[in-house]
Scaffold this motif. Structure first.
Motif, PDB file in Angstrom:
ATOM      1  N   TYR A  56       0.857  -1.180   0.000  1.00 38.09           N
ATOM      2  CA  TYR A  56       0.000   0.000   0.000  1.00 38.09           C
ATOM      3  C   TYR A  56       0.893   1.229   0.000  1.00 38.09           C
ATOM      4  O   TYR A  56       1.826   1.308   0.794  1.00 38.09           O
ATOM      5  N   ALA A  57       0.610   2.167  -0.875  1.00 39.08           N
ATOM      6  CA  ALA A  57       1.249   3.475  -0.825  1.00 39.08           C
ATOM      7  C   ALA A  57       0.361   4.310   0.089  1.00 39.08           C
ATOM      8  O   ALA A  57      -0.814   4.528  -0.198  1.00 39.08           O
ATOM      9  N   VAL A  58       0.906   4.721   1.209  1.00 37.90           N
ATOM     10  CA  VAL A  58       0.140   5.496   2.183  1.00 37.90           C
ATOM     11  C   VAL A  58       0.612   6.932   2.124  1.00 37.90           C
ATOM     12  O   VAL A  58       1.782   7.225   2.332  1.00 37.90           O
ATOM     13  N   VAL A  59      -0.315   7.836   1.805  1.00 32.89           N
ATOM     14  CA  VAL A  59       0.013   9.250   1.649  1.00 32.89           C
ATOM     15  C   VAL A  59      -0.614  10.017   2.808  1.00 32.89           C
ATOM     16  O   VAL A  59      -1.833  10.029   2.969  1.00 32.89           O
ATOM     17  N   LYS A  60       0.229  10.630   3.609  1.00 30.88           N
ATOM     18  CA  LYS A  60      -0.245  11.449   4.729  1.00 30.88           C
ATOM     19  C   LYS A  60       0.464  12.786   4.620  1.00 30.88           C
ATOM     20  O   LYS A  60       1.676  12.879   4.748  1.00 30.88           O
ATOM     21  N   SER A  61      -0.286  13.810   4.349  1.00 32.23           N
ATOM     22  CA  SER A  61       0.326  15.111   4.145  1.00 32.23           C
ATOM     23  C   SER A  61      -0.598  16.204   4.661  1.00 32.23           C
ATOM     24  O   SER A  61      -1.816  16.078   4.594  1.00 32.23           O
ATOM     25  N   THR A  62      -0.004  17.255   5.135  1.00 38.37           N
ATOM     26  CA  THR A  62      -0.807  18.394   5.568  1.00 38.37           C
ATOM     27  C   THR A  62      -1.050  19.365   4.422  1.00 38.37           C
ATOM     28  O   THR A  62      -1.839  20.283   4.549  1.00 38.37           O
ATOM     29  N   VAL A  64      -1.272  19.543  -0.031  1.00 36.30           N
ATOM     30  CA  VAL A  64      -1.218  18.970  -1.362  1.00 36.30           C
ATOM     31  C   VAL A  64      -1.286  20.119  -2.353  1.00 36.30           C
ATOM     32  O   VAL A  64      -2.191  20.957  -2.263  1.00 36.30           O
ATOM     33  N   MET A  65      -0.343  20.158  -3.264  1.00 38.79           N
ATOM     34  CA  MET A  65      -0.321  21.240  -4.256  1.00 38.79           C
ATOM     35  C   MET A  65      -0.999  20.763  -5.547  1.00 38.79           C
ATOM     36  O   MET A  65      -0.885  19.593  -5.911  1.00 38.79           O
TER      37      MET A  65
END
Length: 69
Positions: A56-62, A64-65
């Protein structure tokens, strides 16, 4: 394992390019497209990553551009 991250993208490892300290892991996403992650070489070893392995590619970001041409 449960995670708070909403963006959990299933796929399979397509390629791994291991360097001295880091590795580029290319993931072929189940929904189409690819994603490349740069992680530590030790993480590749600890996760037992190999080409074809389900991940799984897990994307956690505050932040997103979004861009356009």
């Amino acid at each position: 394992m449960k995670l708070s991250a909403r963006n959990q993208l299933p796929g399979k490892v397509k390629a791994i390019d291991v360097g001295v300290v880091t590795a580029e892991v290319v993931i072929a996403l189940d929904g189409g497209g690819e994603l490349t992650a740069v992680i530590t070489k030790k993480s590749v070893e600890n996760l037992g990553l190999t080409v074809g392995k389900k991940v799984y590619a897990v994307v956690k970001s505050t932040e997103v551009m979004v861009a356009i041409d």
